[in-house]
Write a protein that holds these residues in place. Structure first.
Motif, short mmCIF file in Angstrom:
data_model
loop_
_atom_site.label_atom_id
_atom_site.label_comp_id
_atom_site.label_asym_id
_atom_site.label_seq_id
_atom_site.Cartn_x
_atom_site.Cartn_y
_atom_site.Cartn_z
N CYS A 143 3.82 -2.26 7.71
CA CYS A 143 3.14 -1.53 6.68
C CYS A 143 2.68 -0.07 7.01
O CYS A 143 2.86 0.86 6.28
CB CYS A 143 1.77 -2.23 6.52
SG CYS A 143 0.81 -1.75 5.30
N ASN A 164 -6.01 -5.24 3.47
CA ASN A 164 -6.10 -5.20 1.89
C ASN A 164 -5.37 -4.25 1.34
O ASN A 164 -4.72 -4.47 0.30
CB ASN A 164 -7.79 -4.81 1.81
CG ASN A 164 -7.96 -5.08 0.25
OD1 ASN A 164 -7.79 -6.22 -0.38
ND2 ASN A 164 -8.88 -4.07 -0.25
N ARG A 165 -5.27 -3.01 2.00
CA ARG A 165 -4.30 -1.85 1.19
C ARG A 165 -2.98 -2.42 1.39
O ARG A 165 -2.11 -2.22 0.51
CB ARG A 165 -4.68 -0.55 1.89
CG ARG A 165 -3.84 0.42 1.24
CD ARG A 165 -4.53 1.68 1.66
NE ARG A 165 -3.35 2.88 1.27
CZ ARG A 165 -2.75 3.85 1.68
NH1 ARG A 165 -2.91 3.52 3.10
NH2 ARG A 165 -1.89 4.82 1.22
N CYS A 166 -2.46 -2.82 2.47
CA CYS A 166 -1.09 -3.36 2.58
C CYS A 166 -0.76 -4.39 1.60
O CYS A 166 0.31 -4.40 0.85
CB CYS A 166 -0.99 -4.07 3.92
SG CYS A 166 -1.03 -2.66 5.38
N GLN A 167 -1.86 -5.27 1.42
CA GLN A 167 -1.39 -6.51 0.69
C GLN A 167 -1.29 -6.03 -0.90
O GLN A 167 -0.66 -6.37 -1.81
CB GLN A 167 -2.57 -7.46 0.82
CG GLN A 167 -2.40 -8.86 -0.05
CD GLN A 167 -3.47 -9.86 0.10
OE1 GLN A 167 -4.64 -9.44 0.43
NE2 GLN A 167 -3.14 -10.72 0.23
N ARG A 168 -2.24 -5.06 -1.50
CA ARG A 168 -2.41 -4.70 -2.78
C ARG A 168 -1.48 -3.37 -3.09
O ARG A 168 -1.56 -3.14 -4.25
CB ARG A 168 -3.75 -4.71 -3.08
CG ARG A 168 -4.61 -5.70 -2.87
CD ARG A 168 -5.94 -5.51 -3.52
NE ARG A 168 -6.76 -6.77 -3.18
CZ ARG A 168 -8.36 -6.85 -3.51
NH1 ARG A 168 -8.75 -6.10 -4.32
NH2 ARG A 168 -8.66 -8.28 -3.61
N GLU A 169 -1.26 -2.63 -1.93
CA GLU A 169 -0.56 -1.34 -2.68
C GLU A 169 0.72 -1.04 -1.88
O GLU A 169 1.60 -0.63 -2.67
CB GLU A 169 -1.70 -0.19 -2.17
CG GLU A 169 -1.05 1.29 -2.48
CD GLU A 169 -2.19 2.43 -2.08
OE1 GLU A 169 -1.69 3.31 -1.98
OE2 GLU A 169 -3.57 1.88 -1.96
N VAL A 198 3.26 -5.07 -1.46
CA VAL A 198 2.96 -5.85 -2.47
C VAL A 198 4.05 -7.07 -2.68
O VAL A 198 3.60 -8.28 -2.74
CB VAL A 198 3.21 -5.21 -3.99
CG1 VAL A 198 2.82 -6.24 -4.99
CG2 VAL A 198 2.08 -4.00 -3.91
N ALA A 210 2.88 -9.50 0.37
CA ALA A 210 1.47 -9.71 0.32
C ALA A 210 1.09 -10.97 1.03
O ALA A 210 0.14 -10.98 1.74
CB ALA A 210 0.95 -9.66 -1.14
N GLU A 251 -2.50 -12.02 4.45
CA GLU A 251 -3.64 -12.82 4.28
C GLU A 251 -4.59 -13.44 5.49
O GLU A 251 -5.66 -14.05 5.00
CB GLU A 251 -3.26 -14.00 3.39
CG GLU A 251 -2.74 -13.58 1.96
CD GLU A 251 -2.31 -14.94 1.19
OE1 GLU A 251 -2.05 -15.88 1.78
OE2 GLU A 251 -1.68 -14.74 0.11
#
Length: 429
Positions: A345, A411-416, A419, A422, A426
């Motif tokens: 990421c 959180n930013r890796c998962q949502r931005e 993706v 994702a 978690e």
């Protein structure tokens, strides 16, 4: 008043012989009264400085708070860079075991906007692969360099496949000319052709060291030995693939994954075991200690002196530390195998490109990979390699500094940023 009542007036004794003894008896009381008066004056001065609403706070508490505030301001680091230049961990000069590196960035993520992504900062890339240190990260580099030219689910275990085994046949064309320098150049040429441009200066899974024409920068005024063939090796610089001459400026193109030395030694032990090689874990730890440090200097991982200690070009440990620190802090990208998902990421946060699910498939993961089998305490390897542990701690600091600088968190890796992958962010690791 207390002094006058205790000692009386000396006038009534003037001219008397007992006056001197009377004065001697009064002197301690007079001194005590003076000290008490000064103390009362100091308390009155402090009371005048108390702000409205602070009357309930005792003077002792206020003074203690001021001392604590002053101590915190003196211990706070001035700038982020200074923490990389002078880490608060033991040096390898006294051979003491460095402290355990920080498990992550202190405090919550910054709300400041991250720097803009710039692919030109890392291209053409130089892949520096330490043995048993994240060779599958080559998948990320391939997809980043050849975006749109290879399938998104493409994976590879070795950039040199399917090149001929015989290095003499590893010939490709570069700038209209045939080049034949062996494995590194052939695989680099091949992938630049697939990617459609000069994306790599070196791309090979083979663990070639970081060859430089000057192991110690010339401006350091350190005498360079010339008797050893490693200083004038005929392939010096060729390990960089298509770069014939290497300068310190090329360090900004280097991509490297670092690993805890004890974990790396255990992984190498299991790799030898799977091949049927007779090596004990302590033989591996001894014969391949300081591996990452030696490769950063430009020396083969397992090269040793006659007494079995790391070769290190015969340099004093003070110079070794300076060279390693100077180079690692200027590498284009530093990742950690213990934080694989975050490393992938972070790479995309720094240089852009699509973050794909295929980048999280560690194809070279060891067959014995379990927490119990990789416990350094079980092998008595805790702090066994202080030289490489120093390099790893430095890389650890660089990694988390970049994580904070580019605002990378799960959180930013998962949502931005990642993706498509994702689910890999978690859980905390």
């Amino acid at each position: 008043g207390l002094c006058r009542s205790r000692c009386g007036s000396v006038r009534s004794y003037r001219g008397a012989l007992a006056m001197r003894s009377r004065r001697r008896l009064c002197r301690p009381w007079i001194a005590m009264c003076v000290v008490a008066a000064l103390g009362i004056a100091g308390i009155a001065y402090q009371m005048r400085r108390i702000q409205p609403g602070d009357q309930a706070i005792s003077l002792t508490t206020r003074i203690a708070r001021r001392q604590q505030s002053r101590a915190r301001s003196l211990s706070k680091p001035a700038v982020e860079a200074s923490s990389l230049e002078t880490p608060s961990r033991p040096t390898i000069l006294n051979q003491s075991a460095p402290e355990t590196p920080s498990p992550g960035p202190p405090g919550p993520p910054s709300t400041q906007a991250p720097p803009a992504r710039d692919a030109s900062l890392i291209r053409p890339m130089i892949w520096l692969h330490f043995p048993r240190c994240g060779g599958a990260f080559a998948i990320t580099l391939v997809h980043y360099a050849c975006s749109g030219r290879i399938p998104e689910d493409y994976t590879l275990s070795d950039p040199t496949d399917p090149l001929p085994v015989d290095p003499e046949k590893s010939v490709c064309t570069h700038n209209g000319k045939k080049v034949k320098f062996g494995w590194a150049n052939a695989s680099t040429c091949r992938w630049n052709s697939i990617c459609g441009g000069r994306m790599f200066n070196r791309f090979s899974t083979g663990s070639d060291p970081l060859w430089l024409h000057a192991v110690v920068p010339s401006h350091w005024s350190y005498p360079i030995p010339t008797s050893d063939t490693y200083w004038t090796h005929p392939t010096l610089g060729m390990a960089f693939g298509l770069v014939d001459q290497v300068s310190e400026d090329d360090l900004s193109k280097v991509v490297a994954m670092f690993r805890d030395p004890a974990q790396r030694a255990i992984s190498q032990f299991y790799a030898f075991k799977s091949r049927g090689w007779e090596y004990s874990i302590h033989d591996v730890a001894r014969d391949f200690g300081a591996c990452m440090t030696q490769m950063i200097l430009g020396c083969a991982c397992g090269r040793r002196k006659d007494d079995g200690t790391p070769f290190l070009f015969g340099l004093p440990l003070t110079i070794v530390r300076r060279v390693v620190r100077s180079r690692v802090t200027r590498f284009g990208f530093v990742g950690l195998t213990d934080h694989w998902e975050l490393s992938v990421c972070l790479f995309h946060a720094m240089f852009g490109g699509d973050c794909l699910r295929s980048e999280f498939q560690q194809l070279r993961k060891g067959e014995f990979r379990t927490a119990a089998r990789y416990d350094p305490k079980a092998f008595d390897l805790v702090d066994h390699d202080p030289i490489d542990l120093e390099a790893y701690n430095l890389a650890n600091n660089v990694f988390w500094a970049n994580m904070a600088k580019f605002r990378v968190h799960r959180n930013r890796c998962q949502r931005e940023i990642c993706v498509q992958a994702a689910e890999y962010f978690e859980r905390e690791v």
